[in-house]
Enzyme design. Sequence first.
Site, PDB file in Angstrom:
ATOM      1  N   HIS A   1      -1.744   8.436 -17.078  1.00  0.00           N
ATOM      2  CA  HIS A   1       0.524   8.367 -16.988  1.00  0.00           C
ATOM      3  C   HIS A   1       1.440   8.765 -16.950  1.00  0.00           C
ATOM      4  O   HIS A   1       0.938   9.791 -18.256  1.00  0.00           O
ATOM      5  CB  HIS A   1      -0.006   6.955 -17.722  1.00  0.00           C
ATOM      6  CG  HIS A   1       0.682   5.888 -17.428  1.00  0.00           C
ATOM      7  ND1 HIS A   1       2.309   6.389 -18.344  1.00  0.00           N
ATOM      8  CD2 HIS A   1       1.080   4.773 -16.686  1.00  0.00           C
ATOM      9  CE1 HIS A   1       3.051   5.342 -17.673  1.00  0.00           C
ATOM     10  NE2 HIS A   1       1.961   4.056 -16.938  1.00  0.00           N
TER      11      HIS A   1
ATOM     12  N   HIS B   1       3.475   7.614 -10.594  1.00  0.00           N
ATOM     13  CA  HIS B   1       3.383   7.863 -12.257  1.00  0.00           C
ATOM     14  C   HIS B   1       1.653   8.054 -12.530  1.00  0.00           C
ATOM     15  O   HIS B   1       1.642   8.271 -14.151  1.00  0.00           O
ATOM     16  CB  HIS B   1       4.415   7.314 -12.786  1.00  0.00           C
ATOM     17  CG  HIS B   1       3.556   5.687 -13.364  1.00  0.00           C
ATOM     18  ND1 HIS B   1       4.011   4.629 -12.083  1.00  0.00           N
ATOM     19  CD2 HIS B   1       3.186   5.076 -14.413  1.00  0.00           C
ATOM     20  CE1 HIS B   1       3.446   3.607 -12.830  1.00  0.00           C
ATOM     21  NE2 HIS B   1       3.268   3.869 -13.707  1.00  0.00           N
TER      22      HIS B   1
END
Length: 162
Positions: free
Chosen positions: A81, A66
């Site tokens: 992110h 992620h």
Amino acid sequence: MNLGIFKRSKEIIINSPLRGEIKRVEDAPHEVFTSNVIGDGCAIEPTDGIIHAPVSSKVEIFKTNHLLIFEPKKGVYVVIHFGVGTSPLKGEGFTRLPKGELKEVVVGDELVSCDLDYIASKAKSLMTPIIVSNDNVQSLELLVKPGDLVEVGTPLMKVKVK
């Protein structure tokens, strides 16, 4: 004799790693991004779940897939992110596309596939901050504005390096 061709470029163009709508980074629902502690940038509300390389550079993809960190110039970091509140998913909903460990990427490379429906049902938000660290950055110019719809590869930011 002009030796200008040997000068190292002091500008970096950061391209969109996702297809979606541009948001202000200050609108990301987490103070780590809104406080500019890490750096400045923008965010994207993704409409497609494939993260592409925004620059040609060294790369680190976290084990959970992620979080991606690129280093296009020494001391300049571009952080993606994916979503907010995605760390607790421990990688569920994310699939690394290249097999094996990557050290370097070329702009546009497909890196991580994200299951938008799954992540949206489990995380706080799909809004994806794209932050440029302020360590070795002289200035950052946004080339897009909130509400713009971008495709993968659309220039997002121009960074001038110290």
